[in-house]
Design an enzyme around this catalytic site. Sequence first.
Site, PDB file in Angstrom:
ATOM      1  N   LYS A   1       0.868  -1.499   0.029  1.00  0.00           N
ATOM      2  CA  LYS A   1       0.191   0.164  -0.573  1.00  0.00           C
ATOM      3  C   LYS A   1       1.054   1.362  -0.463  1.00  0.00           C
ATOM      4  CE  LYS A   1      -3.364  -2.765   2.411  1.00  0.00           C
ATOM      5  NZ  LYS A   1      -3.071  -3.458   4.095  1.00  0.00           N
ATOM      6  N   ARG A   2       2.516   1.122   0.154  1.00  0.00           N
ATOM      7  CA  ARG A   2       3.178   1.988   0.268  1.00  0.00           C
ATOM      8  C   ARG A   2       2.969   3.408  -0.780  1.00  0.00           C
ATOM      9  NH1 ARG A   2       9.440   1.907  -0.005  1.00  0.00           N
ATOM     10  NH2 ARG A   2       8.887  -0.415  -0.808  1.00  0.00           N
TER      11      ARG A   2
ATOM     12  N   CYS B   1      26.237  -3.267 -33.936  1.00  0.00           N
ATOM     13  CA  CYS B   1      26.181  -3.765 -32.495  1.00  0.00           C
ATOM     14  C   CYS B   1      27.957  -4.889 -32.468  1.00  0.00           C
ATOM     15  CB  CYS B   1      25.385  -4.759 -32.116  1.00  0.00           C
ATOM     16  SG  CYS B   1      24.803  -6.340 -30.811  1.00  0.00           S
TER      17      CYS B   1
ATOM     18  N   CYS C   1      26.309  -8.965 -32.974  1.00  0.00           N
ATOM     19  CA  CYS C   1      25.919  -9.259 -34.557  1.00  0.00           C
ATOM     20  C   CYS C   1      26.573 -10.296 -35.369  1.00  0.00           C
ATOM     21  CB  CYS C   1      24.822  -7.759 -35.448  1.00  0.00           C
ATOM     22  SG  CYS C   1      23.862  -7.142 -34.696  1.00  0.00           S
TER      23      CYS C   1
ATOM     24  N   ASN D   1      34.584 -13.939 -23.472  1.00  0.00           N
ATOM     25  CA  ASN D   1      34.901 -12.606 -23.608  1.00  0.00           C
ATOM     26  C   ASN D   1      36.292 -11.684 -23.592  1.00  0.00           C
ATOM     27  OD1 ASN D   1      34.317 -10.081 -22.235  1.00  0.00           O
ATOM     28  ND2 ASN D   1      33.240 -11.272 -21.121  1.00  0.00           N
ATOM     29  N   ASP D   2      35.609 -10.861 -24.662  1.00  0.00           N
ATOM     30  CA  ASP D   2      37.052  -9.830 -25.017  1.00  0.00           C
ATOM     31  C   ASP D   2      37.140  -8.896 -23.873  1.00  0.00           C
ATOM     32  OD1 ASP D   2      37.361 -10.574 -27.909  1.00  0.00           O
ATOM     33  OD2 ASP D   2      34.883  -9.117 -27.950  1.00  0.00           O
TER      34      ASP D   2
ATOM     35  N   HIS E   1      18.726  -9.579 -33.754  1.00  0.00           N
ATOM     36  CA  HIS E   1      19.937  -8.551 -32.798  1.00  0.00           C
ATOM     37  C   HIS E   1      18.242  -8.147 -31.948  1.00  0.00           C
ATOM     38  CE1 HIS E   1      21.505  -4.995 -31.095  1.00  0.00           C
ATOM     39  NE2 HIS E   1      20.401  -4.344 -31.257  1.00  0.00           N
TER      40      HIS E   1
ATOM     41  N   ASN F   1      22.162 -11.669 -18.355  1.00  0.00           N
ATOM     42  CA  ASN F   1      21.614 -10.263 -17.887  1.00  0.00           C
ATOM     43  C   ASN F   1      21.087  -9.638 -18.511  1.00  0.00           C
ATOM     44  OD1 ASN F   1      22.688 -10.608 -15.158  1.00  0.00           O
ATOM     45  ND2 ASN F   1      24.919  -9.127 -15.968  1.00  0.00           N
TER      46      ASN F   1
ATOM     47  N   SER G   1      24.810  -4.331 -21.082  1.00  0.00           N
ATOM     48  CA  SER G   1      25.417  -3.616 -21.640  1.00  0.00           C
ATOM     49  C   SER G   1      24.758  -3.491 -23.329  1.00  0.00           C
ATOM     50  CB  SER G   1      26.906  -3.046 -21.964  1.00  0.00           C
ATOM     51  OG  SER G   1      27.672  -3.811 -21.391  1.00  0.00           O
TER      52      SER G   1
ATOM     53  N   HIS H   1      21.608  -7.420 -28.018  1.00  0.00           N
ATOM     54  CA  HIS H   1      21.793  -8.724 -28.276  1.00  0.00           C
ATOM     55  C   HIS H   1      21.519  -9.309 -27.483  1.00  0.00           C
ATOM     56  CE1 HIS H   1      22.796 -10.876 -32.379  1.00  0.00           C
ATOM     57  NE2 HIS H   1      22.517 -11.555 -31.317  1.00  0.00           N
TER      58      HIS H   1
ATOM     59  N   HIS I   1      21.660 -12.163 -25.705  1.00  0.00           N
ATOM     60  CA  HIS I   1      23.395 -13.130 -25.734  1.00  0.00           C
ATOM     61  C   HIS I   1      22.944 -13.406 -23.162  1.00  0.00           C
ATOM     62  CE1 HIS I   1      24.396  -9.256 -23.813  1.00  0.00           C
ATOM     63  NE2 HIS I   1      25.147 -10.171 -23.130  1.00  0.00           N
TER      64      HIS I   1
ATOM     65  N   GLN J   1      26.262 -15.576 -20.361  1.00  0.00           N
ATOM     66  CA  GLN J   1      27.518 -15.438 -20.511  1.00  0.00           C
ATOM     67  C   GLN J   1      27.620 -16.779 -19.566  1.00  0.00           C
ATOM     68  OE1 GLN J   1      29.929 -11.438 -19.299  1.00  0.00           O
ATOM     69  NE2 GLN J   1      27.773 -10.594 -18.210  1.00  0.00           N
TER      70      GLN J   1
ATOM     71  N   HIS K   1      19.382 -26.643 -11.683  1.00  0.00           N
ATOM     72  CA  HIS K   1      17.424 -25.168 -11.406  1.00  0.00           C
ATOM     73  C   HIS K   1      18.669 -24.010 -11.721  1.00  0.00           C
ATOM     74  CE1 HIS K   1      18.987 -25.413  -7.511  1.00  0.00           C
ATOM     75  NE2 HIS K   1      19.099 -24.092  -7.483  1.00  0.00           N
TER      76      HIS K   1
HETATM   77  O1  LIG Z   1      30.223  -8.067 -18.679  1.00  0.00           O
HETATM   78  P1  LIG Z   1      29.262  -7.198 -18.184  1.00  0.00           P
HETATM   79  O2  LIG Z   1      27.745  -8.006 -19.083  1.00  0.00           O
HETATM   80  O3  LIG Z   1      30.186  -6.068 -19.607  1.00  0.00           O
HETATM   81  O4  LIG Z   1      29.091  -6.940 -17.185  1.00  0.00           O
HETATM   82  C1  LIG Z   1      27.544  -7.282 -16.419  1.00  0.00           C
HETATM   83  O5  LIG Z   1      27.980  -8.702 -16.460  1.00  0.00           O
HETATM   84  C2  LIG Z   1      28.625  -8.823 -15.206  1.00  0.00           C
HETATM   85  C3  LIG Z   1      28.471  -9.681 -14.808  1.00  0.00           C
HETATM   86  O6  LIG Z   1      27.418 -10.410 -14.091  1.00  0.00           O
HETATM   87  C4  LIG Z   1      28.848  -7.459 -13.722  1.00  0.00           C
HETATM   88  O7  LIG Z   1      30.104  -8.181 -13.746  1.00  0.00           O
HETATM   89  C5  LIG Z   1      28.948  -6.366 -13.936  1.00  0.00           C
HETATM   90  O8  LIG Z   1      28.672  -5.571 -13.228  1.00  0.00           O
HETATM   91  C6  LIG Z   1      27.566  -6.017 -15.119  1.00  0.00           C
HETATM   92  O9  LIG Z   1      27.607  -4.565 -15.616  1.00  0.00           O
HETATM   93  O1  LIG Z   2      11.477   2.929   2.968  1.00  0.00           O
HETATM   94  P1  LIG Z   2      11.583   3.284   2.531  1.00  0.00           P
HETATM   95  O2  LIG Z   2      12.188   4.632   2.116  1.00  0.00           O
HETATM   96  O3  LIG Z   2      10.255   4.003   0.845  1.00  0.00           O
HETATM   97  O4  LIG Z   2      12.393   1.907   1.179  1.00  0.00           O
HETATM   98  C1  LIG Z   2      13.900   2.095   0.543  1.00  0.00           C
HETATM   99  O5  LIG Z   2      14.081   1.952   1.547  1.00  0.00           O
HETATM  100  C2  LIG Z   2      12.993   0.147   2.108  1.00  0.00           C
HETATM  101  C3  LIG Z   2      14.465  -0.571   3.433  1.00  0.00           C
HETATM  102  O6  LIG Z   2      15.792  -0.557   2.685  1.00  0.00           O
HETATM  103  C4  LIG Z   2      13.403  -0.349   1.170  1.00  0.00           C
HETATM  104  O7  LIG Z   2      12.875  -2.030   1.920  1.00  0.00           O
HETATM  105  C5  LIG Z   2      12.995   0.375   0.051  1.00  0.00           C
HETATM  106  O8  LIG Z   2      13.003  -1.591  -1.034  1.00  0.00           O
HETATM  107  C6  LIG Z   2      13.624   0.822  -0.617  1.00  0.00           C
HETATM  108  O9  LIG Z   2      12.923   2.072  -1.965  1.00  0.00           O
END
Ligand SMILES: O=P(O)(O)O[C@H]1O[C@H](CO)[C@@H](O)[C@H](O)[C@H]1O
Ligand SMILES: O=P(O)(O)O[C@H]1O[C@H](CO)[C@@H](O)[C@H](O)[C@H]1O
Lengths: 345, 345
Positions: free
Chosen positions: B28-29, B50, B53, B75-76, B112, B152, B160, B163, B165, B167, B295
């Site tokens: 409700k917040r 990209c 691609c 990974n580069d 892409h 991610n 970032s 495309h 993908h 990791q 899982h």
């Molecule tokens: O490897 P990327 O896609 O550049 O980077 C992303 O994934 C990584 C692995 O979870 C993280 O460490 C990076 O902070 C995030 O930006």
């Molecule tokens: O209580 P607030 O400022 O509305 O909410 C913030 O701090 C809380 C406590 O760290 C978190 O649970 C919330 O996700 C965050 O948005």
Amino acid sequence: TTEFNENPHRRFNILTGEWILVSPHRTKRPWQGKTEKQSMETKPKYDPNCYLCPTNGRMGGAVNPDYKKPFSFVNDFSALLKDVKEEKYENGLLYAESESGICKVVCFSPDHSLTLPLMSREEITDVISLWQQEYKELGAMDGINHVQIFENKGDIMGCSNPHPHGQIWAQRSIPQEVQKKSDRLLAYWKKHQASILEDYIIQELALDERIILENEHFVSLIPYWAVWPYETMIVPKRKIGHIGELSNDGKKAFAEILRKTTIRLDNIFGTSFPYSAGIHQAPTDGKEHPEWHFHMSFYPPLLRSATVKKFMVGYEMFANPQRDITAEQAANTIKALSDVHYSKQ
Amino acid sequence: TTEFNENPHRRFNILTGEWILVSPHRTKRPWQGKTEKQSMETKPKYDPNCYLCPTNGRMGGAVNPDYKKPFSFVNDFSALLKDVKEEKYENGLLYAESESGICKVVCFSPDHSLTLPLMSREEITDVISLWQQEYKELGAMDGINHVQIFENKGDIMGCSNPHPHGQIWAQRSIPQEVQKKSDRLLAYWKKHQASILEDYIIQELALDERIILENEHFVSLIPYWAVWPYETMIVPKRKIGHIGELSNDGKKAFAEILRKTTIRLDNIFGTSFPYSAGIHQAPTDGKEHPEWHFHMSFYPPLLRSATVKKFMVGYEMFANPQRDITAEQAANTIKALSDVHYSKQ
Ligand SMILES: O=P(O)(O)O[C@H]1O[C@H](CO)[C@@H](O)[C@H](O)[C@H]1O
Ligand SMILES: O=P(O)(O)O[C@H]1O[C@H](CO)[C@@H](O)[C@H](O)[C@H]1O
């Protein structure tokens, strides 16, 4: 400790027993991902629409007094509620238990435009006095075994109101981050009759590779096992279990190092540095806690600039935290900065 | 399990041994904090800028082949490097050790414009085949004891490049999130000669309160101890230690439930749902792992809408994770959604 400065390695957190992956070579990675909006607006001293400013109405219907000093009240949207019946639920592999507690909001100042680094030592001392009072009063309440004081600063840290404020969530159970530390502090205490944090600070002061600031009572440093790019910890040099035990001099010294540390964080990128900060200290479960040594930590997400943060995602969520710059690099950056806030230079 | 539906409580994660605070009344917040930009742009099938691609140059200088199926490469800007000398460092209270490994990027499709929920079952099956191959090949390498497959998705999850993908980070040590689960899976295995996850799924199917989808081989559900608002887990009904052990039928069933689950996540707010996803499975340390039951988990941050996420900050960082809607509420929402992607309805 320079052996690993160039190559990937893992460091061990002596307070939690957890590891962190450090990839010092990875800062060269270009960034094409998300950037944050940098807020450049200057805030007024009073905002008629702010529900934390003095004399304004709050969302829950209450009206704030015309407070002149730090002011606390029960959160209108508390995540914890008082007087929830104590119950356990166990059904096969499902386990739950009821939880009760109380959530408070702590306004640091009546002045809407301030943040901790812009406040004077005396004003910050008043905040610490209120924290002390809350820790003692909440901790003394029936069924409150832990008091978590914290601040979310900046909207990228989930802060929904820019008025300078923090929060306190006090509850029946001991939260798990605290329990991890309790266990390790206690194991060391039993073995050495000493605080692991006191011994650690002695070692850090001798090495002087990660120390940022120091005064008679406190040290601020980048811990060896820091996770966030500029993660910083403020620690009393000698074991103090909780902030309630701080002497008047200790309180002033804490305020002074808190002020200077947050000024330096703001000075890294010339921006109001977002972070979550929290104080870990002895539980209020009525037991003696000779093992506890309180400390305040800052977890700031910014990595490359005022607009590019470190994402703790994929690998970090499924495997373990990972950082790109070393703790020593972060400490060197902060050490080189001024104690005068960038906005006043 | 409705006892606690209205009141704050804590739930126990049987896979990690950790607790999560649930505050069902807190939705409700009102929210006055940060909102995310919602990207409405439609992506082209091929983007000349990209670096993922087909036929395009990458940042490291290499050129992508004209790939037609899922395609992986080193990974580069790897966070882990191969052939780092094995070393331990111990100096008083400072502990570190070198780490070595290999980071790869897995392009899910040459197209892409796609994401997993927009791909066909056959195309997703090809992704799983590549994951299998990588798990086996990397896992067989000297000094690679763990292979973490993850994705991610979305720029708010640190991705970032849009495309499609994921990791893979493969490394010498067992990451701590995996170690936690290994320990608890093993303890249960020793006691019951059974997989805790298999027993858990039997119980969940009987209760039918958190199940989203099910086919002959797999279940997708909101785990009882979910942390993120719409955290979802895909689990084989019978114990399978790692994806390398999947039969052809199993692979198709996995692709099918992966497709439908991600479609439903996208359908929650009619937006390409950001998340980090990862597969937890048996370490590749050469030991038998009869306790392991693989899982795949999805940790999506969106809470209220396509633009308002849950922040895991202050309290969550210093105390323990906290959620507002219950796992059952999340499951009911997703169960009511269509298996047809919103963009095709
Ligand atoms: O490897 P990327 O896609 O550049 O980077 C992303 O994934 C990584 C692995 O979870 C993280 O460490 C990076 O902070 C995030 O930006
Ligand atoms: O209580 P607030 O400022 O509305 O909410 C913030 O701090 C809380 C406590 O760290 C978190 O649970 C919330 O996700 C965050 O948005």
